[in-house]
Scaffold this motif. Structure first.
Motif, PDB file in Angstrom:
ATOM      1  N   VAL A  14      39.003  13.225  20.715  1.00  0.00           N
ATOM      2  CA  VAL A  14      39.725  14.087  21.650  1.00  0.00           C
ATOM      3  C   VAL A  14      39.471  13.616  23.074  1.00  0.00           C
ATOM      4  N   GLN A  15      40.396  13.939  23.933  1.00  0.00           N
ATOM      5  CA  GLN A  15      40.261  13.544  25.333  1.00  0.00           C
ATOM      6  C   GLN A  15      39.768  14.740  26.136  1.00  0.00           C
ATOM      7  N   ARG A  16      38.803  14.524  26.941  1.00  0.00           N
ATOM      8  CA  ARG A  16      38.244  15.569  27.800  1.00  0.00           C
ATOM      9  C   ARG A  16      38.508  15.210  29.262  1.00  0.00           C
ATOM     10  N   ASN A  17      38.266  16.167  30.102  1.00  0.00           N
ATOM     11  CA  ASN A  17      38.316  15.941  31.542  1.00  0.00           C
ATOM     12  C   ASN A  17      39.736  15.708  32.051  1.00  0.00           C
ATOM     13  N   SER A  18      40.719  16.325  31.422  1.00  0.00           N
ATOM     14  CA  SER A  18      42.092  16.212  31.882  1.00  0.00           C
ATOM     15  C   SER A  18      42.490  17.542  32.512  1.00  0.00           C
ATOM     16  N   LYS A  19      42.840  17.510  33.788  1.00  0.00           N
ATOM     17  CA  LYS A  19      43.194  18.735  34.497  1.00  0.00           C
ATOM     18  C   LYS A  19      44.612  19.191  34.160  1.00  0.00           C
ATOM     19  N   ASP A  20      45.458  18.289  33.693  1.00  0.00           N
ATOM     20  CA  ASP A  20      46.852  18.613  33.420  1.00  0.00           C
ATOM     21  C   ASP A  20      47.265  18.017  32.071  1.00  0.00           C
ATOM     22  N   PRO A  21      46.788  18.608  30.968  1.00  0.00           N
ATOM     23  CA  PRO A  21      47.057  18.006  29.663  1.00  0.00           C
ATOM     24  C   PRO A  21      48.535  17.996  29.287  1.00  0.00           C
ATOM     25  N   ASN A  22      49.334  18.886  29.843  1.00  0.00           N
ATOM     26  CA  ASN A  22      50.764  18.923  29.527  1.00  0.00           C
ATOM     27  C   ASN A  22      51.600  18.024  30.440  1.00  0.00           C
ATOM     28  N   ARG A  23      50.941  17.358  31.357  1.00  0.00           N
ATOM     29  CA  ARG A  23      51.577  16.402  32.274  1.00  0.00           C
ATOM     30  C   ARG A  23      52.700  17.025  33.099  1.00  0.00           C
ATOM     31  N   ILE A  24      52.497  18.246  33.537  1.00  0.00           N
ATOM     32  CA  ILE A  24      53.502  18.952  34.316  1.00  0.00           C
ATOM     33  C   ILE A  24      53.677  18.315  35.681  1.00  0.00           C
ATOM     34  N   THR A  25      52.593  17.900  36.305  1.00  0.00           N
ATOM     35  CA  THR A  25      52.671  17.303  37.639  1.00  0.00           C
ATOM     36  C   THR A  25      53.497  16.031  37.624  1.00  0.00           C
ATOM     37  N   GLY A  26      53.240  15.147  36.683  1.00  0.00           N
ATOM     38  CA  GLY A  26      53.990  13.896  36.598  1.00  0.00           C
ATOM     39  C   GLY A  26      55.454  14.127  36.291  1.00  0.00           C
ATOM     40  N   THR A  27      55.738  15.076  35.403  1.00  0.00           N
ATOM     41  CA  THR A  27      57.121  15.373  35.046  1.00  0.00           C
ATOM     42  C   THR A  27      57.880  15.930  36.241  1.00  0.00           C
ATOM     43  N   ALA A  28      57.280  16.893  36.935  1.00  0.00           N
ATOM     44  CA  ALA A  28      57.951  17.514  38.077  1.00  0.00           C
ATOM     45  C   ALA A  28      58.153  16.515  39.212  1.00  0.00           C
ATOM     46  N   THR A  29      57.135  15.735  39.510  1.00  0.00           N
ATOM     47  CA  THR A  29      57.255  14.746  40.581  1.00  0.00           C
ATOM     48  C   THR A  29      58.313  13.708  40.241  1.00  0.00           C
ATOM     49  N   GLY A  30      58.299  13.223  39.018  1.00  0.00           N
ATOM     50  CA  GLY A  30      59.299  12.244  38.594  1.00  0.00           C
ATOM     51  C   GLY A  30      60.707  12.804  38.638  1.00  0.00           C
ATOM     52  N   ALA A  31      60.870  14.071  38.253  1.00  0.00           N
ATOM     53  CA  ALA A  31      62.194  14.697  38.280  1.00  0.00           C
ATOM     54  C   ALA A  31      62.716  14.827  39.707  1.00  0.00           C
ATOM     55  N   VAL A  32      61.843  15.207  40.633  1.00  0.00           N
ATOM     56  CA  VAL A  32      62.271  15.341  42.036  1.00  0.00           C
ATOM     57  C   VAL A  32      62.660  13.986  42.606  1.00  0.00           C
ATOM     58  N   VAL A  33      61.809  12.988  42.401  1.00  0.00           N
ATOM     59  CA  VAL A  33      62.106  11.646  42.924  1.00  0.00           C
ATOM     60  C   VAL A  33      63.370  11.086  42.274  1.00  0.00           C
ATOM     61  N   GLY A  34      63.496  11.238  40.952  1.00  0.00           N
ATOM     62  CA  GLY A  34      64.679  10.755  40.252  1.00  0.00           C
ATOM     63  C   GLY A  34      65.943  11.455  40.707  1.00  0.00           C
ATOM     64  N   GLY A  35      65.848  12.760  40.927  1.00  0.00           N
ATOM     65  CA  GLY A  35      66.994  13.519  41.423  1.00  0.00           C
ATOM     66  C   GLY A  35      67.406  13.081  42.814  1.00  0.00           C
ATOM     67  N   LEU A  36      66.439  12.821  43.668  1.00  0.00           N
ATOM     68  CA  LEU A  36      66.748  12.351  45.028  1.00  0.00           C
ATOM     69  C   LEU A  36      67.398  10.974  44.997  1.00  0.00           C
ATOM     70  N   LEU A  37      66.883  10.102  44.152  1.00  0.00           N
ATOM     71  CA  LEU A  37      67.483   8.765  44.046  1.00  0.00           C
ATOM     72  C   LEU A  37      68.878   8.835  43.429  1.00  0.00           C
ATOM     73  N   GLY A  38      69.039   9.664  42.408  1.00  0.00           N
ATOM     74  CA  GLY A  38      70.347   9.813  41.776  1.00  0.00           C
ATOM     75  C   GLY A  38      71.370  10.416  42.706  1.00  0.00           C
ATOM     76  N   ASN A  39      70.942  11.229  43.630  1.00  0.00           N
ATOM     77  CA  ASN A  39      71.836  11.862  44.599  1.00  0.00           C
ATOM     78  C   ASN A  39      72.415  10.856  45.598  1.00  0.00           C
ATOM     79  N   GLN A  40      71.792   9.712  45.705  1.00  0.00           N
ATOM     80  CA  GLN A  40      72.260   8.683  46.638  1.00  0.00           C
ATOM     81  C   GLN A  40      73.415   7.874  46.054  1.00  0.00           C
ATOM     82  N   VAL A  41      73.708   8.092  44.771  1.00  0.00           N
ATOM     83  CA  VAL A  41      74.713   7.292  44.080  1.00  0.00           C
ATOM     84  C   VAL A  41      75.991   8.100  43.897  1.00  0.00           C
ATOM     85  N   GLY A  42      77.139   7.471  44.054  1.00  0.00           N
ATOM     86  CA  GLY A  42      78.433   8.075  43.735  1.00  0.00           C
ATOM     87  C   GLY A  42      78.871   9.137  44.713  1.00  0.00           C
TER      88      GLY A  42
END
Length: 120
Positions: free
Chosen positions: A47-75
């Motif tokens: 098992v893995q210990r010492n993980s503050k965000d086991p569901n990876r919510i921070t990475g998902t949310a940050t990636g979604a915001v950055v991806g949305g901003l980049l996608g908004n620049q197209v079309g």
């Protein structure tokens, strides 16, 4: 009114009895046999210990915001909206994966002995 109170009380009693019936076993119980033919079996689990965000919510949310901003620049028009949504989805997936990779590299992995009752 009285019927709803009775139903609520009965539901609460059933929930408490279900929780009370849950049995946990430890390494000291390994090999213990029961009258129904079942026994306690233990195995090592990594098992893995010492993980503050086991569901990876921070990475998902940050990636979604950055991806949305980049996608908004197209079309333009509806294509711009579609690109924004697609960018957010792709960015969220990428952010989740990146955070997972970082956590697996940086997290502490330990081996635990877990035991469970095994029925035949």
């Amino acid at each position: 009114m009285k019927t709803s109170i009775r139903v609520l009380c009965l539901g609460s009693l059933l929930a408490v009895s279900a929780v009370a019936g849950a049995q946990t076993y430890g390494p000291k119980d390994e090999g213990r046999r029961f009258n129904d033919g079942s026994k306690v079996v233990c195995h090592n689990v990594e098992v893995q210990r010492n993980s503050k965000d086991p569901n990876r919510i921070t990475g998902t949310a940050t990636g979604a915001v950055v991806g949305g901003l980049l996608g908004n620049q197209v079309g333009g028009g509806n294509g711009k909206k579609l690109a924004t949504v697609a960018g957010a989805v792709a960015g969220g997936a990428a952010g989740r994966q990146i955070q997972g990779n970082q956590q697996s590299k940086n997290g502490d992995r330990v081996v635990e002995r877990r035991c469970e009752r095994q029925y035949r």
